[in-house]
Write a protein that holds these residues in place. Structure first.
Motif, PDB file in Angstrom:
ATOM      1  N   SER A   2       0.861  -1.188   0.000  1.00 35.54           N
ATOM      2  CA  SER A   2       0.000   0.000   0.000  1.00 35.54           C
ATOM      3  C   SER A   2       0.888   1.227   0.000  1.00 35.54           C
ATOM      4  CB  SER A   2      -0.890   0.006   1.230  1.00 35.54           C
ATOM      5  OG  SER A   2      -0.128   0.422   2.340  1.00 35.54           O
ATOM      6  N   SER A   3       0.297   2.361  -0.368  1.00 36.17           N
ATOM      7  CA  SER A   3       1.098   3.584  -0.480  1.00 36.17           C
ATOM      8  C   SER A   3       1.561   4.063   0.894  1.00 36.17           C
ATOM      9  CB  SER A   3       0.277   4.661  -1.172  1.00 36.17           C
ATOM     10  OG  SER A   3      -0.979   4.776  -0.543  1.00 36.17           O
ATOM     11  N   GLY A   4       0.999   3.498   1.942  1.00 40.66           N
ATOM     12  CA  GLY A   4       1.434   3.895   3.277  1.00 40.66           C
ATOM     13  C   GLY A   4       0.975   5.290   3.645  1.00 40.66           C
ATOM     14  N   THR A   5      -0.202   5.698   3.106  1.00 37.57           N
ATOM     15  CA  THR A   5      -0.744   7.033   3.402  1.00 37.57           C
ATOM     16  C   THR A   5      -0.853   7.232   4.910  1.00 37.57           C
ATOM     17  OG1 THR A   5      -2.375   6.199   1.816  1.00 37.57           O
ATOM     18  CG2 THR A   5      -2.397   8.560   2.241  1.00 37.57           C
ATOM     19  N   THR A   6      -1.156   6.139   5.607  1.00 42.11           N
ATOM     20  CA  THR A   6      -1.368   6.286   7.049  1.00 42.11           C
ATOM     21  C   THR A   6      -0.385   5.417   7.841  1.00 42.11           C
ATOM     22  OG1 THR A   6      -3.122   4.652   6.823  1.00 42.11           O
ATOM     23  CG2 THR A   6      -3.806   6.949   6.894  1.00 42.11           C
ATOM     24  N   THR A  26     -17.085   7.099 -14.059  1.00 45.48           N
ATOM     25  CA  THR A  26     -17.617   6.175 -13.048  1.00 45.48           C
ATOM     26  C   THR A  26     -16.566   5.887 -11.981  1.00 45.48           C
ATOM     27  OG1 THR A  26     -16.936   4.307 -14.405  1.00 45.48           O
ATOM     28  CG2 THR A  26     -19.254   4.992 -14.581  1.00 45.48           C
ATOM     29  N   ASN A  27     -17.066   5.334 -10.885  1.00 49.69           N
ATOM     30  CA  ASN A  27     -16.232   5.110  -9.709  1.00 49.69           C
ATOM     31  C   ASN A  27     -15.690   3.679  -9.671  1.00 49.69           C
ATOM     32  OD1 ASN A  27     -15.217   5.691  -7.037  1.00 49.69           O
ATOM     33  ND2 ASN A  27     -16.904   4.467  -6.226  1.00 49.69           N
ATOM     34  N   ILE A  28     -14.399   3.552  -9.396  1.00 50.96           N
ATOM     35  CA  ILE A  28     -13.817   2.233  -9.116  1.00 50.96           C
ATOM     36  C   ILE A  28     -13.249   2.293  -7.705  1.00 50.96           C
ATOM     37  CG2 ILE A  28     -11.528   2.752 -10.104  1.00 50.96           C
ATOM     38  CD1 ILE A  28     -11.600  -0.232 -11.140  1.00 50.96           C
ATOM     39  N   TYR A  29     -13.452   1.223  -6.942  1.00 52.77           N
ATOM     40  CA  TYR A  29     -12.976   1.218  -5.555  1.00 52.77           C
ATOM     41  C   TYR A  29     -12.135  -0.034  -5.329  1.00 52.77           C
ATOM     42  CZ  TYR A  29     -13.137   0.206  -0.538  1.00 52.77           C
ATOM     43  OH  TYR A  29     -12.787  -0.120   0.752  1.00 52.77           O
ATOM     44  N   LEU A  77      -8.724  -1.727  -2.524  1.00 45.62           N
ATOM     45  CA  LEU A  77      -7.599  -1.519  -1.610  1.00 45.62           C
ATOM     46  C   LEU A  77      -6.662  -2.709  -1.731  1.00 45.62           C
ATOM     47  CD1 LEU A  77      -8.858  -2.058   2.042  1.00 45.62           C
ATOM     48  CD2 LEU A  77     -10.255  -2.489   0.073  1.00 45.62           C
ATOM     49  N   SER A  78      -5.384  -2.423  -1.566  1.00 49.22           N
ATOM     50  CA  SER A  78      -4.384  -3.458  -1.824  1.00 49.22           C
ATOM     51  C   SER A  78      -4.599  -4.683  -0.944  1.00 49.22           C
ATOM     52  CB  SER A  78      -2.977  -2.896  -1.644  1.00 49.22           C
ATOM     53  OG  SER A  78      -2.883  -2.252  -0.398  1.00 49.22           O
ATOM     54  N   GLU A  79      -5.035  -4.475   0.301  1.00 55.37           N
ATOM     55  CA  GLU A  79      -5.209  -5.616   1.209  1.00 55.37           C
ATOM     56  C   GLU A  79      -6.215  -6.623   0.647  1.00 55.37           C
ATOM     57  OE1 GLU A  79      -5.145  -2.443   1.892  1.00 55.37           O
ATOM     58  OE2 GLU A  79      -4.686  -2.011   3.997  1.00 55.37           O
ATOM     59  N   ASN A 132     -11.751   0.674   7.365  1.00 55.91           N
ATOM     60  CA  ASN A 132     -11.784   2.071   7.821  1.00 55.91           C
ATOM     61  C   ASN A 132     -12.610   2.958   6.910  1.00 55.91           C
ATOM     62  OD1 ASN A 132     -10.720   3.031  10.214  1.00 55.91           O
ATOM     63  ND2 ASN A 132      -8.624   2.642   9.544  1.00 55.91           N
ATOM     64  N   ASP A 133     -13.068   2.443   5.779  1.00 59.32           N
ATOM     65  CA  ASP A 133     -13.838   3.263   4.835  1.00 59.32           C
ATOM     66  C   ASP A 133     -15.310   3.286   5.247  1.00 59.32           C
ATOM     67  OD1 ASP A 133     -11.611   3.810   3.232  1.00 59.32           O
ATOM     68  OD2 ASP A 133     -11.841   1.916   2.157  1.00 59.32           O
ATOM     69  N   ILE A 134     -15.913   4.454   5.146  1.00 61.07           N
ATOM     70  CA  ILE A 134     -17.299   4.629   5.591  1.00 61.07           C
ATOM     71  C   ILE A 134     -18.249   4.643   4.390  1.00 61.07           C
ATOM     72  CG2 ILE A 134     -18.893   6.156   6.842  1.00 61.07           C
ATOM     73  CD1 ILE A 134     -16.694   5.201   8.654  1.00 61.07           C
ATOM     74  N   GLY A 139      -1.031  11.245  -8.068  1.00 59.56           N
ATOM     75  CA  GLY A 139      -1.347  10.291  -7.005  1.00 59.56           C
ATOM     76  C   GLY A 139      -2.586  10.720  -6.240  1.00 59.56           C
ATOM     77  N   LYS A 140      -2.702  10.249  -5.011  1.00 56.82           N
ATOM     78  CA  LYS A 140      -3.847  10.623  -4.188  1.00 56.82           C
ATOM     79  C   LYS A 140      -3.652  12.044  -3.681  1.00 56.82           C
ATOM     80  CE  LYS A 140      -4.312   5.911  -2.531  1.00 56.82           C
ATOM     81  NZ  LYS A 140      -5.434   5.125  -2.034  1.00 56.82           N
ATOM     82  N   LEU A 141      -4.715  12.829  -3.705  1.00 59.41           N
ATOM     83  CA  LEU A 141      -4.624  14.218  -3.263  1.00 59.41           C
ATOM     84  C   LEU A 141      -5.191  14.340  -1.857  1.00 59.41           C
ATOM     85  CD1 LEU A 141      -4.094  17.225  -4.111  1.00 59.41           C
ATOM     86  CD2 LEU A 141      -6.500  17.315  -4.762  1.00 59.41           C
TER      87      LEU A 141
HETATM   88  P1  ADP Z   1      -3.369   3.177   1.260  1.00 60.15           P
HETATM   89  O1  ADP Z   1      -4.218   2.618   2.367  1.00 60.15           O
HETATM   90  O2  ADP Z   1      -1.941   3.261   1.616  1.00 60.15           O
HETATM   91  O3  ADP Z   1      -3.918   4.449   0.665  1.00 60.15           O
HETATM   92  P2  ADP Z   1      -4.316   1.687  -1.089  1.00 60.15           P
HETATM   93  O4  ADP Z   1      -3.637   2.250  -2.252  1.00 60.15           O
HETATM   94  O5  ADP Z   1      -4.591   0.251  -1.071  1.00 60.15           O
HETATM   95  O6  ADP Z   1      -3.464   2.038   0.144  1.00 60.15           O
HETATM   96  O7  ADP Z   1      -5.654   2.510  -0.914  1.00 60.15           O
HETATM   97  C1  ADP Z   1      -6.877   1.979  -0.525  1.00 60.15           C
HETATM   98  C2  ADP Z   1      -7.764   3.038   0.035  1.00 60.15           C
HETATM   99  O8  ADP Z   1      -8.002   4.088  -0.926  1.00 60.15           O
HETATM  100  C3  ADP Z   1      -9.149   2.537   0.368  1.00 60.15           C
HETATM  101  O9  ADP Z   1      -9.187   1.884   1.619  1.00 60.15           O
HETATM  102  C4  ADP Z   1      -9.948   3.835   0.356  1.00 60.15           C
HETATM  103  O10 ADP Z   1      -9.768   4.558   1.556  1.00 60.15           O
HETATM  104  C5  ADP Z   1      -9.320   4.612  -0.774  1.00 60.15           C
HETATM  105  N1  ADP Z   1     -10.079   4.420  -2.011  1.00 60.15           N
HETATM  106  C6  ADP Z   1      -9.815   3.596  -3.028  1.00 60.15           C
HETATM  107  N2  ADP Z   1     -10.747   3.707  -4.009  1.00 60.15           N
HETATM  108  C7  ADP Z   1     -11.641   4.628  -3.588  1.00 60.15           C
HETATM  109  C8  ADP Z   1     -12.837   5.186  -4.120  1.00 60.15           C
HETATM  110  N3  ADP Z   1     -13.297   4.860  -5.312  1.00 60.15           N
HETATM  111  N4  ADP Z   1     -13.498   6.087  -3.363  1.00 60.15           N
HETATM  112  C9  ADP Z   1     -13.046   6.439  -2.155  1.00 60.15           C
HETATM  113  N5  ADP Z   1     -11.926   5.968  -1.605  1.00 60.15           N
HETATM  114  C10 ADP Z   1     -11.221   5.077  -2.298  1.00 60.15           C
END
Ligand code: ADP
Length: 428
Positions: free
Chosen positions: A89-93, A230-233, A235-237, A301-303, A418-420
């Motif tokens: 994972s990117s290790g954001t947290t 469209t939305n794609i969701y 997480l690496s885990e 952790n996602d709501i 990347g992620k903002l």
């Molecule tokens: P990191 O936890 O280090 O950011 P990941 O790259 O695996 O690692 O990111 C997964 C996280 O990114 C998800 O748990 C979520 O919080 C967020 N995420 C991914 N896709 C979406 C999406 N479509 N909408 C909102 N959040 C998203």
């Protein structure tokens, strides 16, 4: 071959498939991963107690901190000789989480991404402009594999270097682009700044994910790039992108969770109790088919909320857009706040653009939030009346007083690929 029939399984057959998969997995995990043996033993459970998905609430959650405790390979359920790829994972947290894939896991990954691409409007024979980062992040290689499986031509641009991205959009004529929503905003802005007429571009579909976003951003990106977004969701885990995807003809109704592979639950943030369909809480996933890195009841952790949609094209369960991560939820003077709530207010004010950030501070014992937001084109930044409207609307909708600073278009930092982060928390 990509098999669309799996997306039409009647609920009863889906449960039978999920139940068979979960009981086999639980048994294997108990005997191969010491962490899970310990969890079962400590809770007085036997693998045989989990006969199907409805028994999952008997099990404790697996949390990110557990993955850190077993860093890097302690949670792997297959010997390294069977692992074919490692991502992190990117290790954001915090420290990155390391995940592994067997050959079969990579095939599942390709399958769910191929499904997601079709759901987004892509077809065999189209070209995919893949602006997700390649590397340890699962986005780039994940989308790449699924698109290849579907029979698309992948352009592996990766993130950043906006100039080059625009040249590729113009000259290579991809019909589909995938990137973060904030980077799609950057690309839309740049097209406008350079006078690129997006009607001349071949691109028709944008697949956006990796960070929370709302309808405000969808409208801006769709208008700015002349696409259906469209939305794609993911997480690496759990696997990477392609855990869920929104259909291009069902926009705004949620994203399909590919539940034959990933079983979702939504639970109460404080008590951990499963919530009824439609109620908002923490999303929890159990992987049903993963070999190298399976997880039981992973606390994302996602709501969001999950629900079945009787009018949908596919039978799989849907999830709403992610409101935020419970670990980046702000608590301001006792009120819970996600930045997406501010984004939704901004959307309703047509004198604003959805380019914004929140500056959080503490004055004495008092938390303060300032919303910096760019005005729409042609609107003056010194309009005190508009600033007041915005302050009032935030107060009435969210229930918190925030300061508002109107900014000129283009003055708030943009995503470079990347992620903002839309929150600057000066209290830390
Ligand atoms: P990191 O936890 O280090 O950011 P990941 O790259 O695996 O690692 O990111 C997964 C996280 O990114 C998800 O748990 C979520 O919080 C967020 N995420 C991914 N896709 C979406 C999406 N479509 N909408 C909102 N959040 C998203």
């Amino acid at each position: 071959m990509y098999n669309p029939n799996l997306e039409q399984l009647p609920l009863k057959e889906m449960r039978a498939l999920q139940n068979a998969r979960i009981s086999a997995l639980v048994d294997r995990l108990y005997h191969t991963v010491p962490f899970y043996k310990k969890q079962f033993d400590e809770h007085g459970l036997n693998p045989g107690d989990i006969k199907g998905v409805e028994d999952l609430p008997l099990l404790p959650f697996t949390k990110k901190s557990d993955l850190r405790d077993y860093y890097p390979y302690g949670m792997f359920a297959k010997p390294m000789e069977e692992v074919r790829r490692i991502h992190a994972s990117s290790g954001t947290t915090g420290k990155p989480t390391v995940v592994g894939y067997t050959q079969n896991d990579l095939e599942v990954f390709d399958e769910v991404v191929a499904r997601s691409l079709v759901c987004a409007g892509a077809k065999k024979g189209m070209k995919l402009h893949n602006a997700y980062g390649y590397g340890l992040f699962t986005g780039g290689l994940g989308m790449h594999g699924g698109a290849t499986k579907l029979g698309m031509a992948v352009i592996p641009v990766s993130g950043g270097m906006t100039e080059r991205q625009l040249t590729i959009l113009q000259d290579f004529a991809p019909e589909v682009i995938c990137c973060t929503p904030s980077y799609a905003q950057t690309l839309a802005d740049e097209c406008e700044r350079r006078g690129i007429d997006t009607k001349d571009l071949a691109v028709k579909y944008a697949i956006l994910g990796a960070e929370p976003w709302t309808e405000a951003i969808r409208q801006q990106v769709e208008a700015g790039l002349n696409v259906t977004a469209t939305n794609i969701y993911g997480l690496s885990e759990i696997i990477g992108p392609g855990v869920s995807q929104e259909d291009f003809e069902e926009k705004g109704t949620g994203s399909y969770v590919w539940e034959d592979h990933f079983f979702p639950e939504v639970v109460d943030r404080d008590t951990g109790k499963p919530l009824p369909y439609g109620e908002e809480g923490v999303l929890v996933f159990t992987t049903l088919t993963k070999e190298a890195f399976p997880l039981l009841r992973y606390w994302t952790n996602d709501i969001c909320s999950i629900y079945y949609d009787a009018n949908a094209k596919r039978t799989h369960i849907k999830m709403s857009g992610i409101k935020g991560r419970s670990d980046d939820m702000l608590i301001i003077r006792g009120v819970n706040l996600f930045h997406t709530q501010v984004e939704e207010v901004i959307q309703e004010l047509d004198f604003l653009s959805p380019n914004y950030r929140l500056i959080v501070d503490r004055k004495g014992t008092m938390d303060t939030v300032e919303v910096e937001v760019e005005v729409a084109k042609g609107v003056a930044v010194d309009r005190v009346d508009l600033q007041r409207d915005c302050i009032e609307k935030i107060k009435n909708t969210i229930g918190l007083s925030m300061a508002v600073k109107l900014k000129a278009p283009g003055s708030i930092p943009r995503s470079q690929g990347g992620k903002l982060s839309r929150i600057i928390d000066n209290r830390k």
